[in-house]
Design a protein around this motif. Sequence first.
Motif, PDB file in Angstrom:
ATOM      1  N   VAL A  22       0.854  -1.176   0.000  1.00 24.01           N
ATOM      2  CA  VAL A  22       0.000   0.000   0.000  1.00 24.01           C
ATOM      3  C   VAL A  22       0.888   1.224   0.000  1.00 24.01           C
ATOM      4  O   VAL A  22       1.759   1.372   0.866  1.00 24.01           O
ATOM      5  N   LYS A  72      -7.198   1.341  -4.511  1.00 26.10           N
ATOM      6  CA  LYS A  72      -6.691   1.030  -3.175  1.00 26.10           C
ATOM      7  C   LYS A  72      -5.234   1.439  -3.014  1.00 26.10           C
ATOM      8  O   LYS A  72      -4.620   1.141  -1.996  1.00 26.10           O
ATOM      9  N   THR A  74      -2.711   0.205  -4.192  1.00 22.87           N
ATOM     10  CA  THR A  74      -2.033  -1.033  -3.803  1.00 22.87           C
ATOM     11  C   THR A  74      -1.415  -1.712  -5.019  1.00 22.87           C
ATOM     12  O   THR A  74      -2.029  -1.776  -6.082  1.00 22.87           O
TER      13      THR A  74
END
Length: 122
Positions: A22, A72, A74
């Motif tokens: 992340v 996200k 990510t």
Amino acid sequence: VQLVESGGGSVQAGGSLRLSCVASGPRKYIGWFRQAPGEEREGVASIYIVLGDTDYADSVKGRFTISQEAAKSTVYLQMNSLKPEDTAMYFCAAGNSRWYRGLLRRSDAFNSWGQGTQVTVS
């Protein structure tokens, strides 16, 4: 850029793991690196965020896949057909220079690093 990895663990040879990174802050590309005790750090995979272009080390081609989920923030590293020699601490890293295939050989092009997550294959 702040980076937080997760998803490491212990698996048997032939198994799979998915690592997550992340990221927060501006970055043009993210890479996954690994380092085993007594070994040099090795670039594993990288992704160019804007276009999604990817690059892999020869040692993981066909087994590992790097991908991203923009919503996200990510980046994932899907690792299949794991081998004992994949055992290492895995780090994600980010940079803002010009991305190109082969950038994995230049860890100095990645200026932000996560804390790492351990992968053990037995």
